[in-house]
Design a protein around this motif. Structure first.
Motif, PDB file in Angstrom:
ATOM      1  N   UNK A 289      85.840  99.065  55.661  1.00  0.00           N
ATOM      2  CA  UNK A 289      85.411  97.668  55.529  1.00  0.00           C
ATOM      3  C   UNK A 289      86.036  97.039  54.289  1.00  0.00           C
ATOM      4  N   UNK A 290      86.045  97.772  53.179  1.00  0.00           N
ATOM      5  CA  UNK A 290      86.681  97.262  51.965  1.00  0.00           C
ATOM      6  C   UNK A 290      88.168  97.003  52.212  1.00  0.00           C
ATOM      7  N   UNK A 291      88.806  97.869  52.978  1.00  0.00           N
ATOM      8  CA  UNK A 291      90.218  97.699  53.306  1.00  0.00           C
ATOM      9  C   UNK A 291      90.429  96.405  54.097  1.00  0.00           C
TER      10      UNK A 291
ATOM     11  N   UNK B 294      84.942 105.727  41.319  1.00  0.00           N
ATOM     12  CA  UNK B 294      85.948 104.901  41.970  1.00  0.00           C
ATOM     13  C   UNK B 294      85.362 104.048  43.088  1.00  0.00           C
ATOM     14  N   UNK B 295      84.450 104.635  43.865  1.00  0.00           N
ATOM     15  CA  UNK B 295      83.780 103.904  44.955  1.00  0.00           C
ATOM     16  C   UNK B 295      83.034 102.694  44.398  1.00  0.00           C
TER      17      UNK B 295
ATOM     18  N   UNK C 212      72.406 104.203  49.661  1.00  0.00           N
ATOM     19  CA  UNK C 212      71.052 104.721  49.854  1.00  0.00           C
ATOM     20  C   UNK C 212      70.880 105.278  51.265  1.00  0.00           C
ATOM     21  N   UNK C 213      71.530 104.626  52.239  1.00  0.00           N
ATOM     22  CA  UNK C 213      71.461 105.151  53.603  1.00  0.00           C
ATOM     23  C   UNK C 213      72.178 106.500  53.702  1.00  0.00           C
ATOM     24  N   UNK C 214      73.272 106.656  52.970  1.00  0.00           N
ATOM     25  CA  UNK C 214      73.992 107.935  52.960  1.00  0.00           C
ATOM     26  C   UNK C 214      73.116 109.050  52.394  1.00  0.00           C
TER      27      UNK C 214
ATOM     28  N   UNK D  88      79.841 111.555  56.115  1.00  0.00           N
ATOM     29  CA  UNK D  88      81.256 111.317  55.784  1.00  0.00           C
ATOM     30  C   UNK D  88      81.841 110.215  56.670  1.00  0.00           C
ATOM     31  N   UNK D  89      81.446 110.174  57.932  1.00  0.00           N
ATOM     32  CA  UNK D  89      81.939 109.118  58.816  1.00  0.00           C
ATOM     33  C   UNK D  89      81.426 107.743  58.364  1.00  0.00           C
ATOM     34  N   UNK D  90      80.168 107.687  57.989  1.00  0.00           N
ATOM     35  CA  UNK D  90      79.613 106.419  57.514  1.00  0.00           C
ATOM     36  C   UNK D  90      80.281 105.979  56.214  1.00  0.00           C
ATOM     37  N   UNK D  91      80.577 106.928  55.336  1.00  0.00           N
ATOM     38  CA  UNK D  91      81.250 106.615  54.083  1.00  0.00           C
ATOM     39  C   UNK D  91      82.674 106.123  54.347  1.00  0.00           C
ATOM     40  N   UNK D  92      83.353 106.752  55.283  1.00  0.00           N
ATOM     41  CA  UNK D  92      84.701 106.304  55.643  1.00  0.00           C
ATOM     42  C   UNK D  92      84.670 104.902  56.229  1.00  0.00           C
TER      43      UNK D  92
END
Length: 435
Positions: free
Chosen positions: A122-124, A375-376, A101-103, A113-117
């Motif tokens: 974090x998942x990694x 996928x996300x 929602x922030x994106x 894109x930086x925030x999504x990366x």
């Protein structure tokens, strides 16, 4: 009339007089018995009322002490739950819906894109830290924190009873009020009821006033004596339970398989990034038909810690997110009836990653965008749901600590005078100020 007949009549009249006298005596005895019964019933009702009033007063003081402890324990339990969730041994999770929602609210494609990366990174990290997760240890440390906090309820001591005594007590009265309140009232009642000349039996108003006044004084003497004996007393917290439950933590998904899915999502992200840089933010959320403002920011996917969230909400429960009709992150890809498994998601992502994307000339970018968000979403669900644990034992332990603490507070509060009680409550509310 013969002499014999006359004598017979006289004897018959005498017999009637005797029988009539007996009937009158019986009626008087019955009236007296009824008066005595009414007197006894009236006295017993007054005794019951006096006992009820004394118990209500004790219950009221006990309830005030309990409410003070409940307020203290609310904070202690919240601190313990926070310590559990943020413990180094607890699984971490991604608040990916809030991030999504922030994106959507961002206006700059590069920033988005930086925030999504960052979310993918974090998942990694969570996948890399999975072998170090220690849910049982986190629960034990959290339970220890709660137990130590509850034990501090034994620190405040009861102040001196500064109330004036109702009257001077004889040695016999001191002995009597040293027992229980009911026993003291019973003994005082029996002594008064058996006293000669105590309130005429037929004067119920006077009877009630005298007995009620006497029992009220007896109750006041008992309350004063009990409060005086409570000086310096503390809540007995020696019986606090010790946490010994096993959470039986298990891994719901294979970390290796979720890692394979992560690699496929990273590949899809590269294509998604190219689409966004070429076609703008509109393309990034082409699958989301919700207009304007961001939608719900309710955290999803925290499956392993759902019970912990319920604990934070005082057992009110949390809406089952898996049953929502509409997914929080829309995509055109439809999953199976009961949701895609990790293997299903890997297979789908490999298939979508094989789809060609020609760059600027290719205006049909919806399949690539839909594939990435699918996928996300699946990746985050599996990352957040890596671990499963039976947290019922942890919740039961919290309830046991609270129940024991409240019972000790009630037992102590019932013994105190109002002045002692309010001072003790103030001390409880300022326990943490002493740190």
């Amino acid at each position: 009339m013969t002499e014999a007949k006359r004598e017979h009549l006289v004897s018959g009249e005498a017999l009637l007089e005797v029988l009539a006298g007996r009937d009158e005596a019986a009626r008087k005895a019955e009236r007296e018995r009824r008066r005595q019964d009414a007197r006894q019933h009236r006295l017993e009702k007054i005794l019951r009322d006096a006992k009820d009033e004394a118990q209500e007063s004790r219950d009221e003081r006990a309830g005030l002490a309990e409410r003070a402890v409940v307020g203290y324990l609310d904070v202690a339990c919240a601190d313990a739950v926070d310590a559990f969730i943020y413990d180094e041994g607890a699984p971490r999770f991604v608040n990916y819906v809030e991030r999504y929602e922030a994106l959507r609210a961002m206006q700059d494609r590069t920033e988005m894109l930086l925030a999504l990366a960052d979310t993918l990174n974090l998942a990694d990290r969570i996948l890399k830290e999975a072998p170090d997760v220690d849910i049982q240890g986190a629960a034990e440390r959290s339970a220890g924190l709660l137990r130590r906090s509850a034990a501090r309820l034994g620190e405040p001591a009861v102040a001196k009873n500064t109330d004036a005594p109702p009257r001077f007590l004889s040695e016999e009265e001191e002995r009597r009020v040293a027992a229980s309140a009911d026993a003291a009232l019973d003994e005082a009642f029996n002594a008064l009821a058996a006293r000669e000349g105590f309130a005429p039996a037929d004067d119920f108003s006077a009877l009630g006033r005298e007995m009620r006044s006497a029992l009220n004084k007896e109750a006041a003497c008992f309350a004063f004596s009990e409060a005086s004996r409570a000086e310096g007393a503390r809540c007995d917290m020696s019986g606090l339970p010790v946490f010994c439950a096993s959470l039986k933590p298990t891994m719901r998904y294979s970390v290796d398989k979720v890692r394979w899915l992560f690699d496929e999502v990273l590949q899809a992200y590269e294509t998604f990034e190219a689409v966004v840089r070429m076609h703008g933010l509109f393309a990034a959320f082409a699958c989301d038909n919700r207009a304007g403002k961001p939608g719900s920011t309710q955290t999803r996917g925290m499956r392993a810690f759902k019970l912990l969230r319920e604990l934070e909400l005082q057992g009110e429960g949390v809406e089952d997110e898996e049953e929502e009709a509409e997914p929080a992150i829309p995509t055109t890809i439809r999953e199976k009836k009961h949701g895609d498994t990790v293997e299903d998601a890997i297979a789908r992502m490999r298939q979508y990653n094989d789809l060609p994307y020609l760059g600027m000339p290719d205006e049909d970018f919806l399949p690539q965008v839909a594939a990435f968000w699918y996928g996300y979403r699946k990746l985050m669900e599996f990352v957040n749901g890596l671990w499963d644990a039976d947290l019922s034992g942890y919740r039961v332990y919290m309830e046991e600590v609270c129940d024991y603490s409240m019972s000790q507070a009630r037992a102590l509060g019932a013994r105190l005078s109002p002045g002692q009680l309010y001072q003790w409550i103030g001390d409880v509310l300022h326990i943490d100020d002493e740190d």
